[in-house]
Design a protein around this motif. Structure first.
Motif, short mmCIF file in Angstrom:
data_model
loop_
_atom_site.label_atom_id
_atom_site.label_comp_id
_atom_site.label_asym_id
_atom_site.label_seq_id
_atom_site.Cartn_x
_atom_site.Cartn_y
_atom_site.Cartn_z
N TRP A 32 14.14 -15.82 2.66
CA TRP A 32 12.95 -15.61 1.77
C TRP A 32 13.02 -14.29 0.82
N LYS A 87 16.41 2.62 10.13
CA LYS A 87 15.93 2.71 11.16
C LYS A 87 16.86 1.71 12.09
N ASP A 160 6.50 1.31 14.79
CA ASP A 160 5.77 0.40 15.83
C ASP A 160 6.19 0.60 17.17
N GLN A 185 5.52 4.60 11.07
CA GLN A 185 5.66 3.26 10.03
C GLN A 185 4.83 2.35 10.62
N LYS A 224 -1.19 -15.44 -4.51
CA LYS A 224 -0.82 -16.67 -4.60
C LYS A 224 -1.43 -17.78 -3.88
N ALA A 235 4.09 -20.54 -2.70
CA ALA A 235 5.26 -20.54 -2.19
C ALA A 235 5.76 -19.30 -1.96
N ILE A 292 4.57 1.01 1.61
CA ILE A 292 5.90 0.61 1.16
C ILE A 292 5.51 -0.99 0.35
N ILE A 293 5.83 -1.09 -0.72
CA ILE A 293 5.62 -2.32 -1.20
C ILE A 293 6.94 -3.22 -1.35
N GLN A 300 6.69 -9.44 -9.59
CA GLN A 300 5.60 -8.97 -8.58
C GLN A 300 5.68 -7.52 -8.55
N1 LIG Z 1 8.68 -1.10 10.25
C1 LIG Z 1 8.44 -2.42 10.41
O1 LIG Z 1 8.41 -2.96 11.51
C2 LIG Z 1 8.38 -3.10 9.09
C3 LIG Z 1 7.93 -4.56 9.27
C4 LIG Z 1 7.99 -5.12 8.10
C5 LIG Z 1 8.25 -4.72 6.83
N2 LIG Z 1 8.89 -3.50 6.78
C6 LIG Z 1 8.65 -2.49 5.51
O2 LIG Z 1 7.91 -2.56 4.50
C7 LIG Z 1 8.50 -3.32 3.47
C8 LIG Z 1 7.16 -4.05 2.71
O3 LIG Z 1 6.77 -5.07 3.57
P1 LIG Z 1 6.50 -6.55 3.19
O4 LIG Z 1 7.62 -7.01 2.10
O5 LIG Z 1 5.95 -7.24 4.20
O6 LIG Z 1 5.29 -6.14 2.33
P2 LIG Z 1 4.03 -7.17 1.61
O7 LIG Z 1 3.60 -6.50 0.36
O8 LIG Z 1 2.87 -7.58 2.68
O9 LIG Z 1 4.82 -8.45 1.24
C9 LIG Z 1 5.68 -8.59 0.09
C10 LIG Z 1 5.77 -10.02 -0.26
O10 LIG Z 1 4.57 -10.76 -0.71
C11 LIG Z 1 4.98 -11.14 -2.00
N3 LIG Z 1 4.63 -10.51 -3.07
C12 LIG Z 1 4.52 -9.08 -3.20
N4 LIG Z 1 4.00 -8.90 -4.26
C13 LIG Z 1 3.36 -10.17 -5.03
C14 LIG Z 1 2.81 -10.18 -6.14
N5 LIG Z 1 2.57 -9.30 -7.03
N6 LIG Z 1 2.52 -11.58 -6.57
C15 LIG Z 1 2.91 -12.38 -5.77
N7 LIG Z 1 3.54 -12.33 -4.55
C16 LIG Z 1 3.81 -11.03 -4.19
C17 LIG Z 1 6.44 -11.36 -1.96
O11 LIG Z 1 6.70 -12.49 -1.10
P3 LIG Z 1 7.14 -13.72 -1.76
O12 LIG Z 1 7.66 -14.05 -2.91
O13 LIG Z 1 8.20 -14.54 -0.68
O14 LIG Z 1 6.08 -14.74 -1.46
C18 LIG Z 1 6.85 -10.29 -1.26
O15 LIG Z 1 8.10 -10.19 -0.86
C19 LIG Z 1 9.85 -4.04 3.87
O16 LIG Z 1 10.60 -4.42 2.96
C20 LIG Z 1 10.24 -3.05 4.97
O17 LIG Z 1 10.90 -2.05 3.92
C21 LIG Z 1 8.61 -2.62 7.80
#
Ligand SMILES: NC(=O)c1ccc[n+]([C@@H]2O[C@H](COP(=O)([O-])OP(=O)(O)OC[C@H]3O[C@@H](n4cnc5c(N)ncnc54)[C@H](OP(=O)(O)O)[C@@H]3O)[C@@H](O)[C@H]2O)c1
Length: 370
Positions: A32, A87, A160, A185, A224, A235, A292-293, A300
């Motif tokens: 993904w 990390k 976490d 974080q 979405k 999707a 963190i976006i 997006q």
């Molecule tokens: N410390 C931890 O345990 C931990 C865990 C998770 C993440 N993180 C960090 O946090 C960051 C962000 O987490 P996340 O990716 O889960 O963030 P999120 O903002 O919850 O999800 C991002 C996902 O949502 C969809 N998206 C984002 N903006 C959009 C828009 N404007 N329109 C439509 N779909 C959109 C995309 O996925 P799709 O296109 O696949 O739908 C994108 O990959 C990660 O990259 C990572 O660096 C840390």
């Protein structure tokens, strides 16, 4: 608000953007993510908007995320400008328990791999990724301090972990003269607000800036999924990962659909995308240092980068607060007005961050009486 306004992280002197770029989507290994061309576009767009704060981990996409991030930074000669977070914790060699976890042996192994993949000789912010339930925090803090003293790491943080573990780690650092924790974080969004009960006051009191992950709940709040358009299931990651036992991907519930519905209505009134409103709400909550976006497509990211350009009026903010308010459980239910009134003789005392957050939660959950 432009990304080229910077804030110091926690009690450190490290200047970071309020929106960080997550790179968990750099690489297609997990089914993904983004390919190299799209990932480079995401990185360049973020940097061109003024952003300086990037987040990765040795776990992500089997090392591809770190490798591409290091490569993109080198291509534009941006190493000094960027603040790199990475990390350790997750296992890199099945069958070898010391190739994972938070013990000294694994931390010292993991840091070398991250430095090599990132193509750098120092990490700006090095974090424990997830509590392994067994390693004493004394060992983690001492090892992280050694890394700072060796010059391989500039600042440290935890992701976490339980609040008590982070509090003990920070207290040890303070008393023993170790490098203090500058960041926590944690997952936080309109559908996941549990950190408000303990971590927000922990971070504020002990000087750790909260970096929020999954502000869009892995895409659930991105727009979405629109309850007004029946049949629109969207999707992306959540659809791909449906059925996964990873708690981060379990977002479809009646409670969450109500929140998505209210978010859609509020976004329509504001004439903003749902993603922008969800990120704005998160970024402006107490104790939040940086959000963190994440994105898989440039469109997006361009959408999300506008998330801080406006204010949500208080009446609309209240609607979002109310629909998403988490239940307050023991012992937090004892920190509201009824019990505190018995303690303070019926007068209002103090205005600590813990009181601010908990009173908001408790009063509207009905657990407090005043
Ligand atoms: N410390 C931890 O345990 C931990 C865990 C998770 C993440 N993180 C960090 O946090 C960051 C962000 O987490 P996340 O990716 O889960 O963030 P999120 O903002 O919850 O999800 C991002 C996902 O949502 C969809 N998206 C984002 N903006 C959009 C828009 N404007 N329109 C439509 N779909 C959109 C995309 O996925 P799709 O296109 O696949 O739908 C994108 O990959 C990660 O990259 C990572 O660096 C840390």
């Amino acid at each position: 608000m432009a990304l080229n306004t910077y804030y110091t992280l926690g009690k450190s002197g490290l200047r970071v953007s309020r929106l960080a770029l997550g790179t968990m989507t750099f690489g297609t290994e997990w089914g993904w993510g983004a390919d190299e061309t799209s990932a480079r576009q995401l990185f360049n767009a973020y940097v061109d908007a003024g952003g300086n704060f990037v987040d990765t981990a040795d776990l992500y996409t089997g090392g591809t995320s770190e490798a591409w991030l290091g490569q993109f930074i080198a291509e534009r000669n941006l190493r000094d400008r960027m603040v790199i977070t990475t990390k350790f914790t997750y296992n890199a060699e099945p069958g070898n328990p010391n190739a994972g976890g938070n013990g000294r042996k694994n931390i010292l192994r993991a840091v070398e791999g991250s430095l090599q993949r990132l193509g750098t000789d120092y990490i700006d912010l090095y974090m424990l990724h997830t509590w392994d339930t067994i390693t004493p925090v004394e060992e983690v803090m001492r090892t992280m301090d050694d890394l700072v003293r060796s010059g391989k790491v500039r600042h440290i943080g935890l992701s976490d972990t339980p609040a008590w573990y982070a509090a003990r780690g920070q207290t040890l650092a303070e008393w023993r003269g170790y490098e203090p924790l500058s960041a926590l974080q944690l997952e936080y969004s309109l559908v996941e607000r549990n950190i408000e009960q303990e971590f927000v006051s922990l971070g504020t009191e002990l000087g750790m800036g909260i970096m929020v992950w999954s502000p869009l709940a892995s895409g659930l709040l991105s727009g979405k999924y629109k309850p007004s358009e029946s049949g629109s299931t969207g999707a992306g990651r959540l659809a791909t990962m449906q059925g996964s036992s990873n708690p981060g991907f379990q977002k479809f519930s009646d409670r969450n659909w109500k929140i998505v519905g209210e978010l859609e209505r509020v976004a329509q009134i504001l004439d903003r995308s749902m993603a922008q409103v969800a990120i704005n709400w998160t970024a402006n909550r107490p104790g939040i240092a940086s959000v963190i976006i994440g994105a898989t497509k440039l469109s997006q990211l361009e959408d999300n980068l506008k998330a801080l350009d406006f204010e949500i009026p208080s009446e609309l903010k209240q609607r979002l607060d109310e629909v998403s308010r988490p239940a307050v459980q023991f012992p937090y239910s004892f920190f509201g007005d009824e019990i505190q009134g018995m303690i303070h003789g019926g007068v209002t005392v103090g205005a600590k961050p813990v009181g601010y957050i908990l009173n908001q939660l408790i009063q509207s959950s009905g657990a407090g009486v005043s």
